[in-house]
Write a protein that holds these residues in place. Structure first.
Motif, PDB file in Angstrom:
ATOM      1  N   VAL A 182       1.177  -0.912   0.220  1.00 35.54           N
ATOM      2  CA  VAL A 182       0.105  -0.233   0.282  1.00 35.54           C
ATOM      3  C   VAL A 182       1.007   1.215  -0.119  1.00 35.54           C
ATOM      4  O   VAL A 182       0.469   2.578  -0.844  1.00 35.54           O
ATOM      5  CB  VAL A 182      -1.144   0.058   0.931  1.00 35.54           C
ATOM      6  CG1 VAL A 182      -1.366   1.593   1.400  1.00 35.54           C
ATOM      7  CG2 VAL A 182      -1.633  -1.224   1.203  1.00 35.54           C
TER       8      VAL A 182
ATOM      9  N   VAL B 239      -4.286  -1.189  -2.467  1.00 37.12           N
ATOM     10  CA  VAL B 239      -4.868   0.057  -1.631  1.00 37.12           C
ATOM     11  C   VAL B 239      -6.394   0.221  -0.927  1.00 37.12           C
ATOM     12  O   VAL B 239      -6.096   0.202  -0.524  1.00 37.12           O
ATOM     13  CB  VAL B 239      -4.378   1.279  -2.607  1.00 37.12           C
ATOM     14  CG1 VAL B 239      -5.043   2.708  -1.977  1.00 37.12           C
ATOM     15  CG2 VAL B 239      -2.754   1.924  -2.524  1.00 37.12           C
TER      16      VAL B 239
ATOM     17  N   SER C  24      -4.809  -8.191  -2.303  1.00 38.92           N
ATOM     18  CA  SER C  24      -5.191  -8.050  -0.534  1.00 38.92           C
ATOM     19  C   SER C  24      -5.670  -9.425   0.428  1.00 38.92           C
ATOM     20  O   SER C  24      -4.905  -9.969   1.064  1.00 38.92           O
ATOM     21  CB  SER C  24      -5.959  -7.112   0.160  1.00 38.92           C
ATOM     22  OG  SER C  24      -5.571  -5.860  -0.133  1.00 38.92           O
TER      23      SER C  24
END
Length: 232
Positions: A70, A151, A157
Motif C-alpha cells: 500500500v 490500497v 489483498s
C-alpha cells in the motif's frame, strides 16, 4: 511467508536503510535554490515520498508485506506528483496545493489529475527527462493495477493474505522502491547549488544490491506478462 527467508535477507534491508540514511544526510547538507512556491511544493512532495520509502523498508523488514505494498503505491504517486508539480501543473493547481490550513479549506474537494493523467501530461510535455517518464509508464503498466488492489483491499489483498509472498517478490519491491527514491532525489539535486545529480550514480554503484536495474529483469517473466497485455 517464510520468516527464515526474511532473516536471510535482513542484510539487504539493513543495507537499504543505510543507503536511505546516507542520502538523507546528503540532502540535509545541500543548498537549494529559492525560486518560488512550485519548487517548494515539488521538494515537499519528494520529502513525503522519501518518508514513504523508509516506511516500505521497515514494513518489509518486519514481515508486514501488505501494508508495504500500500505504501509503495503511495510512494509512487508522491514521486509522480513531484514531477507533475515541477513541470506541468498550472498556476491555479499550484495555488490550491499551497493553502492556508483553515478549517474551511480542509473540507474542500480536491480536483487533481489521477496517476494515469499525470503520466500522460508528462509524456505529452516532451520533457528532457524522457527516461523518467518512461519509467513512470512502465510502472503503471506492470504494477499500478495490482497495487491499487492492495490500497482498496481488493483481490490482491485477499489472495496474498492467504498465499503470502515469495521473498524475491519482496526484494524486488524493496529495490524498486529505492529506484523511486533515486528518481526523486535526481530531481531534487537539479535544484541544488551546485548541481549534485552525479551523486546519485555513485550512490547506486555503492549500494548496487539495493536497486532493481535493467540487467535484473527476468526476460522470460517479462515476456509472459507482456503476452497478457498484448492479448487485451
Amino acid at each position: 511467508m517464510d520468516t527464515v527467508k526474511i532473516k536471510v535477507h535482513q542484510d539487504i534491508f539493513d543495507l537499504s536503510y543505510a543507503m536511505l540514511r546516507e542520502l538523507e544526510i546528503e540532502i540535509s547538507k545541500s543548498h537549494f535554490m529559492e525560486i518560488g512556491v512550485r519548487i517548494d511544493l515539488a521538494k515537499q512532495s519528494i520529502s513525503i515520498s522519501y518518508e514513504h520509502a523508509k516506511g516500505v523498508n521497515k514494513l518489509l523488514a518486519n514481515n508486514l508485506p501488505i501494508p508495504a505494498m500500500v505504501l509503495f503505491r503511495v510512494q509512487f504517486e508522491a514521486v509522480l506528483r513531484a514531477f507533475w508539480i515541477m513541470f506541468v501543473a498550472d498556476g491555479n493547481q499550484i495555488a490550491s496545493l499551497s493553502f492556508g490550513y483553515t478549517m474551511e479549506e480542509q473540507f474542500k474537494k480536491e480536483k487533481y489529475p489521477t496517476a494515469t493523467e499525470m503520466i500522460n501530461l508528462l509524456a505529452s510535455a516532451n520533457l528532457p527527462a524522457r527516461d523518467v517518464v518512461e519509467h513512470f509508464k512502465m510502472f503503471k503498466k506492470y504494477h499500478l493495477k495490482q497495487l491499487n488492489s492492495f490500497v482498496h483491499t481488493g483481490k490482491q489483498s485477499f489472495t496474498r493474505d492467504l498465499l503470502g509472498f515469495d521473498i524475491e517478490i519482496l526484494m524486488d519491491v524493496l529495490r524498486q522502491s529505492n529506484n523511486l527514491v533515486t528518481i526523486a532525489a535526481q530531481l531534487l539535486f537539479t535544484l541544488t547549488l551546485p548541481d549534485k545529480q552525479k551523486y546519485i550514480g555513485n550512490l547506486i554503484q555503492k549500494y548496487r544490491h539495493c536497486f532493481y536495474m535493467d540487467q535484473d529483469v527476468d526476460n522470460e517473466k517479462r515476456q509472459r506478462v507482456d503476452s497478457y497485455f498484448d492479448g487485451k
